[in-house]
Design a protein around this motif. Structure first.
Motif, PDB file in Angstrom:
ATOM      1  N   SER A 236       0.877  -1.176  -0.137  1.00  0.00           N
ATOM      2  CA  SER A 236       0.071  -0.066   0.199  1.00  0.00           C
ATOM      3  C   SER A 236       0.751   1.423  -0.033  1.00  0.00           C
ATOM      4  O   SER A 236       0.441   2.311  -0.427  1.00  0.00           O
ATOM      5  CB  SER A 236      -0.887   0.214   1.113  1.00  0.00           C
ATOM      6  OG  SER A 236      -0.085  -0.029   2.419  1.00  0.00           O
ATOM      7  N   CYS A 237       1.997   1.143   0.155  1.00  0.00           N
ATOM      8  CA  CYS A 237       3.103   2.307   0.353  1.00  0.00           C
ATOM      9  C   CYS A 237       4.324   1.923   0.078  1.00  0.00           C
ATOM     10  O   CYS A 237       5.026   0.718   0.469  1.00  0.00           O
ATOM     11  CB  CYS A 237       2.884   2.896   1.881  1.00  0.00           C
ATOM     12  SG  CYS A 237       3.750   4.339   2.060  1.00  0.00           S
ATOM     13  N   LEU A 238       5.184   2.750  -0.856  1.00  0.00           N
ATOM     14  CA  LEU A 238       6.373   2.382  -1.417  1.00  0.00           C
ATOM     15  C   LEU A 238       7.173   3.617  -1.245  1.00  0.00           C
ATOM     16  O   LEU A 238       6.845   4.678  -1.756  1.00  0.00           O
ATOM     17  CB  LEU A 238       6.390   1.853  -2.652  1.00  0.00           C
ATOM     18  CG  LEU A 238       5.450   0.420  -2.691  1.00  0.00           C
ATOM     19  CD1 LEU A 238       4.238   0.749  -3.278  1.00  0.00           C
ATOM     20  CD2 LEU A 238       6.250  -0.660  -3.782  1.00  0.00           C
ATOM     21  N   ASN A 239       8.436   3.473  -1.027  1.00  0.00           N
ATOM     22  CA  ASN A 239       9.607   4.878  -0.961  1.00  0.00           C
ATOM     23  C   ASN A 239      10.105   4.662  -2.381  1.00  0.00           C
ATOM     24  O   ASN A 239      10.161   3.598  -3.041  1.00  0.00           O
ATOM     25  CB  ASN A 239      10.824   4.346  -0.106  1.00  0.00           C
ATOM     26  CG  ASN A 239      10.337   4.626   1.279  1.00  0.00           C
ATOM     27  OD1 ASN A 239       9.481   5.379   1.723  1.00  0.00           O
ATOM     28  ND2 ASN A 239      11.359   4.107   2.195  1.00  0.00           N
ATOM     29  N   ILE A 240      10.247   5.888  -2.824  1.00  0.00           N
ATOM     30  CA  ILE A 240      10.916   6.189  -4.300  1.00  0.00           C
ATOM     31  C   ILE A 240      12.200   6.771  -3.686  1.00  0.00           C
ATOM     32  O   ILE A 240      12.241   8.244  -3.458  1.00  0.00           O
ATOM     33  CB  ILE A 240      10.213   6.990  -5.147  1.00  0.00           C
ATOM     34  CG1 ILE A 240       8.663   6.322  -5.441  1.00  0.00           C
ATOM     35  CG2 ILE A 240      10.962   7.289  -6.373  1.00  0.00           C
ATOM     36  CD1 ILE A 240       7.746   7.249  -6.249  1.00  0.00           C
ATOM     37  N   ALA A 241      13.127   6.088  -4.062  1.00  0.00           N
ATOM     38  CA  ALA A 241      14.773   6.739  -3.350  1.00  0.00           C
ATOM     39  C   ALA A 241      15.763   6.106  -4.125  1.00  0.00           C
ATOM     40  O   ALA A 241      15.661   4.757  -4.590  1.00  0.00           O
ATOM     41  CB  ALA A 241      15.012   6.359  -1.805  1.00  0.00           C
ATOM     42  N   SER A 242      17.018   6.683  -3.990  1.00  0.00           N
ATOM     43  CA  SER A 242      18.110   6.536  -4.816  1.00  0.00           C
ATOM     44  C   SER A 242      18.952   5.012  -3.693  1.00  0.00           C
ATOM     45  O   SER A 242      19.718   4.427  -4.457  1.00  0.00           O
ATOM     46  CB  SER A 242      19.046   7.067  -5.214  1.00  0.00           C
ATOM     47  OG  SER A 242      19.662   7.887  -4.150  1.00  0.00           O
ATOM     48  N   GLY A 243      18.839   5.356  -2.612  1.00  0.00           N
ATOM     49  CA  GLY A 243      19.426   4.650  -1.604  1.00  0.00           C
ATOM     50  C   GLY A 243      20.833   5.071  -1.595  1.00  0.00           C
ATOM     51  O   GLY A 243      21.740   4.810  -0.633  1.00  0.00           O
ATOM     52  N   ALA A 280      19.207  12.153   5.678  1.00  0.00           N
ATOM     53  CA  ALA A 280      17.690  11.752   5.116  1.00  0.00           C
ATOM     54  C   ALA A 280      18.191  10.991   3.902  1.00  0.00           C
ATOM     55  O   ALA A 280      18.425  11.313   2.692  1.00  0.00           O
ATOM     56  CB  ALA A 280      16.824  12.847   4.791  1.00  0.00           C
ATOM     57  N   VAL A 281      18.065   9.453   4.046  1.00  0.00           N
ATOM     58  CA  VAL A 281      18.397   8.568   2.859  1.00  0.00           C
ATOM     59  C   VAL A 281      17.292   7.410   3.020  1.00  0.00           C
ATOM     60  O   VAL A 281      16.901   6.963   4.134  1.00  0.00           O
ATOM     61  CB  VAL A 281      20.026   7.934   3.190  1.00  0.00           C
ATOM     62  CG1 VAL A 281      20.063   6.815   2.012  1.00  0.00           C
ATOM     63  CG2 VAL A 281      20.722   9.135   3.273  1.00  0.00           C
ATOM     64  N   GLY A 282      16.978   6.981   1.849  1.00  0.00           N
ATOM     65  CA  GLY A 282      15.632   6.204   1.814  1.00  0.00           C
ATOM     66  C   GLY A 282      16.183   4.872   1.276  1.00  0.00           C
ATOM     67  O   GLY A 282      17.146   4.565   0.566  1.00  0.00           O
ATOM     68  N   ASN A 283      15.476   3.787   1.715  1.00  0.00           N
ATOM     69  CA  ASN A 283      15.593   2.375   1.315  1.00  0.00           C
ATOM     70  C   ASN A 283      14.178   2.119   0.161  1.00  0.00           C
ATOM     71  O   ASN A 283      13.116   2.207   0.755  1.00  0.00           O
ATOM     72  CB  ASN A 283      15.559   1.318   2.397  1.00  0.00           C
ATOM     73  CG  ASN A 283      15.557  -0.121   1.933  1.00  0.00           C
ATOM     74  OD1 ASN A 283      15.035  -0.489   1.101  1.00  0.00           O
ATOM     75  ND2 ASN A 283      16.264  -0.880   2.875  1.00  0.00           N
ATOM     76  N   ALA A 284      14.499   1.839  -1.163  1.00  0.00           N
ATOM     77  CA  ALA A 284      13.540   1.735  -1.782  1.00  0.00           C
ATOM     78  C   ALA A 284      13.715   0.118  -2.555  1.00  0.00           C
ATOM     79  O   ALA A 284      13.085  -0.143  -3.616  1.00  0.00           O
ATOM     80  CB  ALA A 284      13.728   2.613  -3.142  1.00  0.00           C
ATOM     81  N   TRP A 293      11.549  -1.001 -10.784  1.00  0.00           N
ATOM     82  CA  TRP A 293      12.139   0.274 -11.126  1.00  0.00           C
ATOM     83  C   TRP A 293      13.364   0.578 -10.415  1.00  0.00           C
ATOM     84  O   TRP A 293      13.659  -0.014  -9.329  1.00  0.00           O
ATOM     85  CB  TRP A 293      11.301   1.185 -10.168  1.00  0.00           C
ATOM     86  CG  TRP A 293      11.784   2.887 -10.484  1.00  0.00           C
ATOM     87  CD1 TRP A 293      11.475   3.415 -11.497  1.00  0.00           C
ATOM     88  CD2 TRP A 293      12.417   3.400  -9.276  1.00  0.00           C
ATOM     89  NE1 TRP A 293      12.348   4.807 -11.156  1.00  0.00           N
ATOM     90  CE2 TRP A 293      12.667   4.830 -10.048  1.00  0.00           C
ATOM     91  CE3 TRP A 293      12.838   3.132  -8.107  1.00  0.00           C
ATOM     92  CZ2 TRP A 293      13.228   5.494  -9.271  1.00  0.00           C
ATOM     93  CZ3 TRP A 293      13.793   3.990  -7.443  1.00  0.00           C
ATOM     94  CH2 TRP A 293      13.834   5.251  -7.910  1.00  0.00           C
ATOM     95  N   GLN A 294      14.347   1.072 -10.970  1.00  0.00           N
ATOM     96  CA  GLN A 294      15.647   1.713 -10.661  1.00  0.00           C
ATOM     97  C   GLN A 294      15.985   2.947 -11.106  1.00  0.00           C
ATOM     98  O   GLN A 294      15.727   3.224 -12.076  1.00  0.00           O
ATOM     99  CB  GLN A 294      16.957   0.803 -10.704  1.00  0.00           C
ATOM    100  CG  GLN A 294      16.785  -0.525  -9.941  1.00  0.00           C
ATOM    101  CD  GLN A 294      17.959  -1.265 -10.093  1.00  0.00           C
ATOM    102  OE1 GLN A 294      18.986  -1.030  -9.348  1.00  0.00           O
ATOM    103  NE2 GLN A 294      17.792  -2.534 -10.957  1.00  0.00           N
ATOM    104  N   PRO A 295      16.556   3.933 -10.546  1.00  0.00           N
ATOM    105  CA  PRO A 295      16.931   5.263 -10.934  1.00  0.00           C
ATOM    106  C   PRO A 295      18.085   5.047 -11.969  1.00  0.00           C
ATOM    107  O   PRO A 295      18.932   4.107 -11.775  1.00  0.00           O
ATOM    108  CB  PRO A 295      17.377   5.879  -9.718  1.00  0.00           C
ATOM    109  CG  PRO A 295      17.945   4.944  -8.918  1.00  0.00           C
ATOM    110  CD  PRO A 295      17.107   3.830  -8.925  1.00  0.00           C
ATOM    111  N   GLN A 296      17.798   5.742 -13.235  1.00  0.00           N
ATOM    112  CA  GLN A 296      18.630   5.673 -14.203  1.00  0.00           C
ATOM    113  C   GLN A 296      19.570   6.909 -14.574  1.00  0.00           C
ATOM    114  O   GLN A 296      20.477   6.833 -15.314  1.00  0.00           O
ATOM    115  CB  GLN A 296      17.743   5.436 -15.649  1.00  0.00           C
ATOM    116  CG  GLN A 296      16.853   4.132 -15.433  1.00  0.00           C
ATOM    117  CD  GLN A 296      17.695   2.977 -15.372  1.00  0.00           C
ATOM    118  OE1 GLN A 296      18.630   2.632 -16.197  1.00  0.00           O
ATOM    119  NE2 GLN A 296      17.045   2.014 -14.527  1.00  0.00           N
ATOM    120  N   ILE A 297      19.022   8.197 -14.118  1.00  0.00           N
ATOM    121  CA  ILE A 297      19.902   9.246 -14.365  1.00  0.00           C
ATOM    122  C   ILE A 297      20.934   9.827 -13.280  1.00  0.00           C
ATOM    123  O   ILE A 297      20.910   9.885 -12.279  1.00  0.00           O
ATOM    124  CB  ILE A 297      18.754  10.304 -14.661  1.00  0.00           C
ATOM    125  CG1 ILE A 297      17.778   9.974 -15.828  1.00  0.00           C
ATOM    126  CG2 ILE A 297      19.556  11.659 -15.153  1.00  0.00           C
ATOM    127  CD1 ILE A 297      16.699  10.877 -15.787  1.00  0.00           C
TER     128      ILE A 297
END
Length: 318
Positions: A236-243, A280-284, A293-297
């Motif tokens: 129901s809830c997901l982080n969007i982060a680079s890590g 402030a760092v996130g776990n995605a 999904w993974q960040p590409q840029i």
């Protein structure tokens, strides 16, 4: 072609997401909260204040959406301190108005609610990176309002509305307001290069560590999350982060390295936020495992595009 209603369509992310959604095959109806011409390439345009329940009911009934992305919000933390009532009316009651309109007029629609990593607040102080199981501990009115709005979405999910909550970390890119840190740096550098500002770049806390993403990568994540409409039992809830953690000082140094102009950096006490947290760092991991999904840029590419954007703006500045 699936129909999608996008609130906050005239904002930084909204304009970019509109194009990405169309490229992904959606018919986009853009809802914005002011009566000025909408700067959007959407297929349809509606005007309506999300604080107005009747306006939201009318907009949803008119748009007939299969999907809704709810971006509209007061999202600037200092503004939330200056006007907490407006922040709560917009972010909480606005969300309630939209949810009730969806329940009544588009009960089959799938709703994506981008909340914010700001909800974690004080929790950042006790973890290297936070995941979705970390209890939110908001430290400003904006973050508190997002926690409350999340609660509203969860309640409507319980009642049968379909959807998902996202918690994006700092996303940056061209067209972002200079109220935000990287855009402020880029704007000042561009103005200094153009001879329209003294060669002194004013900054706040450069030692804070943040998780930065390109706005295009965040939009890619939103599109992946919309695909969960066909996957029952999704989180129901997901982080969007680079890590990845980066000091704001490092980001500033990267921007300065893209300029040949000699620039002095000066601390401006007015730019220091009262509730600034050091890291402030996130776990995605959950998002990656759920959608792929993974960040590409690369950050360097994002900052180069951001600086070029502000250089163009500086050429036309008076």
């Amino acid at each position: 072609m699936p129909r999608l209603l996008l609130t906050g369509a005239n904002g930084f992310v909204g304009k970019i997401l509109t194009v990405r959604l169309q490229q992904a095959g959606f018919h986009v109806t853009a809802l914005s909260g002011n009566s000025t011409p909408v700067d959007s390439l959407a297929d349809e345009h509606l005007i309506g204040d999300i604080r107005d329940a009747n306006a939201m009911a009318h907009a949803v009934a008119q748009a007939k959406p299969d999907y809704v992305v709810h971006l509209a919000a007061i999202s600037h933390v200092p503004t939330s301190f200056k006007d907490p009532l407006l922040t709560w009316q917009t972010n909480v009651m606005g969300s309630m108005n939209l949810l009730e309109a969806i329940k009544l007029h588009a009960p089959q629609a799938f709703v994506l609610f981008p909340s914010s990593s700001e909800v974690y607040g004080a929790a950042f102080k006790s973890a290297n990176s936070v995941d979705e199981n970390t209890t939110p501990q908001p430290l400003n009115p904006y973050a508190a309002s997002k926690v409350a709005a999340e609660s509203a979405f969860r309640e409507y999910f319980r009642q049968g509305v379909k959807g998902v909550i996202a918690r994006p970390f700092n996303h940056i890119g061209a067209q972002q307001s200079a109220d935000f840190v990287t855009a402020s740096f880029a704007r000042q550098i561009a103005l200094i290069e153009a001879g329209k500002q003294a060669p002194i770049l004013k900054v706040g806390n450069l030692d804070a560590v943040r998780d930065f993403l390109d706005v295009q990568d965040v939009c890619s994540a939103y599109i992946e999350l919309l695909k969960l409409a066909d996957k029952p039992g999704h989180p129901s809830c997901l982080n969007i982060a680079s890590g990845h953690s980066r000091k704001i000082r490092e980001v500033l140094d990267l921007l300065l390295s893209l300029s040949s102009t000699k620039i002095e950096v000066e601390l401006d006490p007015e730019r220091l936020r009262p509730s600034d947290i050091p890291v402030a760092v996130g776990n995605a991991t959950l998002l990656r495992e759920t959608t792929g999904w993974q960040p590409q840029i690369p950050l360097q590419d994002t900052l180069r595009e951001l600086l070029d954007y502000w250089r163009e703006q500086a050429r036309h500045a008076s």
